[in-house]
Scaffold this motif. Structure first.
Motif, mmCIF file in Angstrom:
data_model
loop_
_atom_site.group_PDB
_atom_site.id
_atom_site.type_symbol
_atom_site.label_atom_id
_atom_site.label_comp_id
_atom_site.label_asym_id
_atom_site.label_seq_id
_atom_site.Cartn_x
_atom_site.Cartn_y
_atom_site.Cartn_z
ATOM 1 N N ASN A 1 7.891 13.666 7.049
ATOM 2 C CA ASN A 1 8.648 14.439 8.049
ATOM 3 C C ASN A 1 8.326 15.916 7.980
ATOM 4 O OD1 ASN A 1 9.990 12.381 9.196
ATOM 5 N ND2 ASN A 1 11.961 12.765 8.195
ATOM 6 N N LEU A 2 8.337 16.460 6.742
ATOM 7 C CA LEU A 2 8.108 17.893 6.605
ATOM 8 C C LEU A 2 6.675 18.239 7.003
ATOM 9 C CD1 LEU A 2 9.133 20.655 5.898
ATOM 10 C CD2 LEU A 2 8.508 20.258 3.521
ATOM 11 N N LEU B 1 7.091 20.890 -2.903
ATOM 12 C CA LEU B 1 7.547 19.793 -3.754
ATOM 13 C C LEU B 1 7.423 20.146 -5.230
ATOM 14 C CD1 LEU B 1 6.210 16.456 -2.313
ATOM 15 C CD2 LEU B 1 8.526 16.926 -3.079
ATOM 16 N N THR C 1 0.850 -1.175 0.000
ATOM 17 C CA THR C 1 0.000 0.000 0.000
ATOM 18 C C THR C 1 0.890 1.230 0.000
ATOM 19 O OG1 THR C 1 -1.708 -1.168 1.206
ATOM 20 C CG2 THR C 1 -1.805 1.207 1.240
ATOM 21 N N ALA C 2 0.545 2.195 -0.833
ATOM 22 C CA ALA C 2 1.393 3.376 -0.939
ATOM 23 C C ALA C 2 1.340 4.179 0.347
ATOM 24 C CB ALA C 2 0.930 4.242 -2.105
ATOM 25 N N VAL C 3 2.481 4.636 0.773
ATOM 26 C CA VAL C 3 2.548 5.596 1.874
ATOM 27 C C VAL C 3 3.387 6.769 1.382
ATOM 28 C CG1 VAL C 3 2.278 3.989 3.787
ATOM 29 C CG2 VAL C 3 4.529 4.353 2.792
ATOM 30 N N LEU C 4 3.335 7.876 2.106
ATOM 31 C CA LEU C 4 4.157 9.024 1.721
ATOM 32 C C LEU C 4 5.617 8.696 1.971
ATOM 33 C CD1 LEU C 4 2.159 12.043 3.113
ATOM 34 C CD2 LEU C 4 2.674 11.554 0.737
ATOM 35 N N PRO C 5 6.529 9.110 1.088
ATOM 36 C CA PRO C 5 7.953 8.940 1.370
ATOM 37 C C PRO C 5 8.307 9.635 2.688
ATOM 38 C CG PRO C 5 7.614 9.684 -0.885
ATOM 39 C CD PRO C 5 6.288 9.764 -0.206
ATOM 40 N N GLN C 6 9.263 9.063 3.412
ATOM 41 C CA GLN C 6 9.614 9.577 4.732
ATOM 42 C C GLN C 6 9.924 11.076 4.744
ATOM 43 O OE1 GLN C 6 9.099 7.454 7.258
ATOM 44 N NE2 GLN C 6 9.244 9.327 8.470
ATOM 45 N N PRO C 7 10.713 11.599 3.786
ATOM 46 C CA PRO C 7 11.011 13.039 3.837
ATOM 47 C C PRO C 7 9.767 13.907 3.705
ATOM 48 C CG PRO C 7 12.540 11.919 2.367
ATOM 49 C CD PRO C 7 11.468 10.927 2.713
ATOM 50 N N VAL C 8 8.785 13.434 2.941
ATOM 51 C CA VAL C 8 7.546 14.199 2.766
ATOM 52 C C VAL C 8 6.755 14.194 4.075
ATOM 53 C CG1 VAL C 8 5.417 14.386 1.448
ATOM 54 C CG2 VAL C 8 7.507 13.632 0.316
ATOM 55 N N THR D 1 3.541 21.433 2.004
ATOM 56 C CA THR D 1 4.586 20.494 1.598
ATOM 57 C C THR D 1 4.494 20.199 0.108
ATOM 58 O OG1 THR D 1 4.611 19.506 3.791
ATOM 59 C CG2 THR D 1 5.530 18.187 2.001
ATOM 60 N N PHE D 2 3.283 19.955 -0.384
ATOM 61 C CA PHE D 2 3.149 19.645 -1.806
ATOM 62 C C PHE D 2 3.382 20.872 -2.667
ATOM 63 C CE2 PHE D 2 1.429 15.786 -0.101
ATOM 64 C CZ PHE D 2 1.970 14.862 -0.971
#
Lengths: 201, 201
Positions: B12-13, B36, B3-10, B32-33
């Motif tokens: 985190n911010l 990005l 299942t997709a999750v947000l990448p850790q750096p995203v 954040t987006f």
């Protein structure tokens, strides 16, 4: 007599924060002074998180999801349906669909919707990449899951028009009542769509 | 199936931004987006500004203003009245008084106001430092310019009580109509204070 001004680093941060959408000069000043007074290292932790965001993430070269590894974990997952493609506006929309656990195909992230008012045309979105993917892939169905807004609906109509003729079924998400919602407070357009789409019980 | 999750750096911010006052998880995700998608280096510029804020500013050891050099330019200015001390809650209050160009003395920044509801007592503010400054200085007048709020007024009353007996005049800013304001829309308490403080024309 010298008149006091804000030190340059303080004014800089206020200016930087005020460039963010939805944060005006007053909020920017309030946030800056919060970070100044803060005894912990919150400002530095935020700085690191911002740096990591740019340095450790990229767009997936297949679906344009945000990812640490290219291709992303969804494009890289062989257990997912290879012939089903769901088009969304934003990565957060994809995450919402993932949370529903009702979808097991691939995604394509447009990174926005067509909006003449804001000057956003198809060339500003990942539309060419979608066309290329559809023409070179073996998808049996394309789900246009843009937002149920004017911009989202226009984008879906536009995509349907340019992708028709690729021998692929093009669908959209059902409109209707929100589960747990209230019929009394449902707007008339949604209610109309819910009536149109009624099904046998 | 992954299942997709947000990448850790995203993620985190988003978490870091959501810790800021007035920014909830949804605004944090939107910001954040935005960063990005942003083609420029806004995230990195913001990161640098945050780092500079902590590394290049400090509190003035005399008045607790925020400054790059200690003592700050106001404490260091011999042309200012040495016997006049104005007590404010925040550096931004001091800047507002400076903009009025009506004050030519020194400042003392409390960095907040007494608020039992928020658990802020005199020990959390620069009150001991103020007492020390008043007892060891040669001030003829102390202007308590805290905000005209419950917390600000309480703080002024508290300061007046503990600083009385130092052979110093203690004053407060006048309450009354805002210049350019509208009598019809002035609240009744301000109007009452404006009547009490009326003067001959």
């Amino acid at each position: 007599m010298a008149t006091a001004v804000l030190p340059q680093p303080v004014q800089n941060l206020i200016n930087e924060l005020a460039r963010l959408p939805g944060i005006g000069p007053k909020s920017a000043a309030r946030l800056t002074f919060f970070l100044l007074r803060d005894g912990s290292n919150q400002a530095l932790e935020l700085a690191d998180a911002l740096r990591d965001l740019k340095e450790r993430t990229r767009f997936c070269s297949v679906c344009f999801n945000i990812t640490e590894n290219d291709p992303c974990q969804i494009c890289d997952d062989d257990e997912r349906d290879q012939e089903l493609l769901c088009v969304v506006e934003e990565p957060l929309d994809m995450l919402a669909l993932e949370r529903s656990r009702a979808y097991n195909g691939r995604y394509h992230i447009l990174h926005g919707a067509i909006s003449p008012v804001e000057g956003i045309g198809p060339e500003d979105l990942k539309v060419d990449e979608l066309i290329h993917r559809v023409q070179n892939g073996s998808f049996r169905e394309l789900i246009l899951a843009t937002n149920p807004t004017l911009e989202g609906e226009s984008t879906a109509l536009y995509l349907k028009r340019i992708l028709a003729g690729n021998d692929i079924r093009i669908t959209g998400l059902a409109r209707g009542l929100s589960v747990g919602g209230d019929l009394e407070y449902t707007d008339e357009i949604t209610l109309g769509r819910a009536l149109d789409g009624r099904s046998d019980l």
